[in-house]
Design a protein around this motif. Structure first.
Motif, PDB file in Angstrom:
ATOM      1  N   TRP A   5      21.961  -8.648  18.830  1.00  0.00           N
ATOM      2  CA  TRP A   5      21.218  -9.870  18.556  1.00  0.00           C
ATOM      3  C   TRP A   5      20.650 -10.485  19.832  1.00  0.00           C
ATOM      4  O   TRP A   5      19.648 -11.212  19.780  1.00  0.00           O
ATOM      5  N   GLN A   6      21.235 -10.195  20.975  1.00  0.00           N
ATOM      6  CA  GLN A   6      20.659 -10.662  22.243  1.00  0.00           C
ATOM      7  C   GLN A   6      19.319  -9.981  22.485  1.00  0.00           C
ATOM      8  O   GLN A   6      18.358 -10.612  22.949  1.00  0.00           O
ATOM      9  N   TRP A   7      19.225  -8.711  22.154  1.00  0.00           N
ATOM     10  CA  TRP A   7      17.950  -8.003  22.260  1.00  0.00           C
ATOM     11  C   TRP A   7      16.934  -8.568  21.266  1.00  0.00           C
ATOM     12  O   TRP A   7      15.764  -8.742  21.601  1.00  0.00           O
ATOM     13  N   ILE A   8      17.375  -8.827  20.040  1.00  0.00           N
ATOM     14  CA  ILE A   8      16.453  -9.308  19.005  1.00  0.00           C
ATOM     15  C   ILE A   8      15.921 -10.700  19.332  1.00  0.00           C
ATOM     16  O   ILE A   8      14.729 -10.987  19.147  1.00  0.00           O
ATOM     17  N   LEU A   9      16.785 -11.594  19.819  1.00  0.00           N
ATOM     18  CA  LEU A   9      16.411 -12.986  20.024  1.00  0.00           C
ATOM     19  C   LEU A   9      15.877 -13.278  21.430  1.00  0.00           C
ATOM     20  O   LEU A   9      15.351 -14.377  21.658  1.00  0.00           O
ATOM     21  N   ASN A  10      16.009 -12.327  22.330  1.00  0.00           N
ATOM     22  CA  ASN A  10      15.505 -12.539  23.687  1.00  0.00           C
ATOM     23  C   ASN A  10      13.970 -12.624  23.656  1.00  0.00           C
ATOM     24  O   ASN A  10      13.300 -11.713  23.173  1.00  0.00           O
ATOM     25  N   PRO A  11      13.387 -13.725  24.151  1.00  0.00           N
ATOM     26  CA  PRO A  11      11.924 -13.883  24.073  1.00  0.00           C
ATOM     27  C   PRO A  11      11.144 -12.779  24.762  1.00  0.00           C
ATOM     28  O   PRO A  11      10.030 -12.437  24.343  1.00  0.00           O
ATOM     29  N   SER A  12      11.692 -12.197  25.824  1.00  0.00           N
ATOM     30  CA  SER A  12      10.939 -11.202  26.586  1.00  0.00           C
ATOM     31  C   SER A  12      11.041  -9.792  26.017  1.00  0.00           C
ATOM     32  O   SER A  12      10.221  -8.933  26.348  1.00  0.00           O
TER      33      SER A  12
END
Length: 311
Positions: free
Chosen positions: A137-144
């Motif tokens: 989820w860090q990958w999914i929600l990371n803006p960049s």
């Protein structure tokens, strides 16, 4: 002249050595685990409580120092923020995971086509660790790198989805990841309970003209309340010990906006070198568990007694 019939009495045969041995083997197998668990629960908990009333820093010091660690604990903004985050996350996580899980279980209970495949898909998240969940989820929600970048690459340059980088909304990113992880587990627990409900009660409700929504609400769900209580207890202990999910997803940030009590305890014990304050925080977490669990267990006991009296 009547004859008296004598019924011979048979003395119980003494148990054989093999029978006695078969009874002792399970005890011998479980005894080391029971002893280790007892030591872990009672000895270390008592040791932790005593550390909380000392001046221990990097190493334990066993001179009694009163409740100074507890006083300093509630003056620490990181601890108070963590407690508030835990309360907010716990309520949203437990309620929404239960609601989503029950909704999925009811849908699956309609004997949908491809049920086995769908059940496996919904149950998959609970099979992976909180670390993997948080990282995903860090990958999914990371803006960049995640959803915002994907949508902007499609041509919507003004699209913003900075849930994980905003101090005011980052906690909801943790809630979303937690619900995704737990709702499949709730679905399986509730679905198993639904499949065990007496069909005669459902048919009686249908004969009385009740809709399926009312049957589920008035008949089926009240019948499976023990399973719902079990789900609540499991989700509650998941919420209170939340550590690796937050560490992988937000690292407690931005700032301290997503810090949790478990992270505070870890930081005090192993990073900041304040054993007394870390132990005091752990004691408060234990108190919170007891305060939350005892009313639930008491309510469970009362309901069982009432049902037994009715029978």
């Amino acid at each position: 002249m009547s004859e008296t019939v004598t019924i011979p009495s048979f003395a119980p045969r003494p148990k054989s050595r093999a029978a006695r041995l078969s009874q002792l083997v399970p005890i011998a197998v479980l005894l080391p685990t029971m002893v280790a668990t007892g030591i872990y629960i009672f000895v270390f908990v008592l040791w932790n409580i005593y550390l909380s009333v000392t001046n221990s820093s990097i190493l334990p010091v066993y001179d009694f120092a009163g409740f100074d660690a507890y006083t300093r604990l509630w003056r620490n903004p990181r601890w108070t923020t963590g407690v508030w985050n835990l309360a907010l996350f716990g309520v949203l996580y437990i309620v929404l995971s239960t609601v989503v899980g029950i909704f999925l279980a009811i849908l699956m209970d309609q004997k949908v086509k491809g049920e086995n495949l769908l059940r496996s898909i919904f149950l998959y998240p609970i099979a992976i660790s909180f670390v993997v969940t948080g990282t995903t989820w860090q990958w999914i929600l990371n803006p960049s790198t995640g959803l915002q970048s994907f949508v902007r690459n499609l041509g919507w340059e003004s699209f913003e989805f900075s849930l994980i980088t905003d101090r005011d909304t980052a906690i909801y990113a943790v809630v979303i990841a937690g619900i995704w992880h737990a709702s499949g587990f709730v679905m399986v627990m509730v679905l198993a309970a639904l499949r065990g409900v007496d069909t005669d009660m459902v048919k009686a409700g249908q004969i009385d003209g009740a809709s399926m929504a009312k049957i589920y609400r008035r008949i089926i769900l009240p019948t499976i309340w023990p399973v719902l209580i079990s789900v609540f207890i499991i989700l509650l202990q998941f919420a209170i010990k939340t550590f690796d999910l937050v560490l992988a997803l937000t690292h407690g940030g931005p700032g301290i906006s997503t810090t949790f009590p478990a992270m505070f305890v870890y930081d005090r014990l192993f990073a900041a070198g304040e054993l007394a304050q870390g132990a005091a925080a752990a004691v408060w977490m234990l108190i919170g568990l007891v305060v939350l669990f005892l009313p639930i267990l008491a309510l469970n006991w009362v309901i069982r007694r009432q049902k037994g009296a009715v029978k």
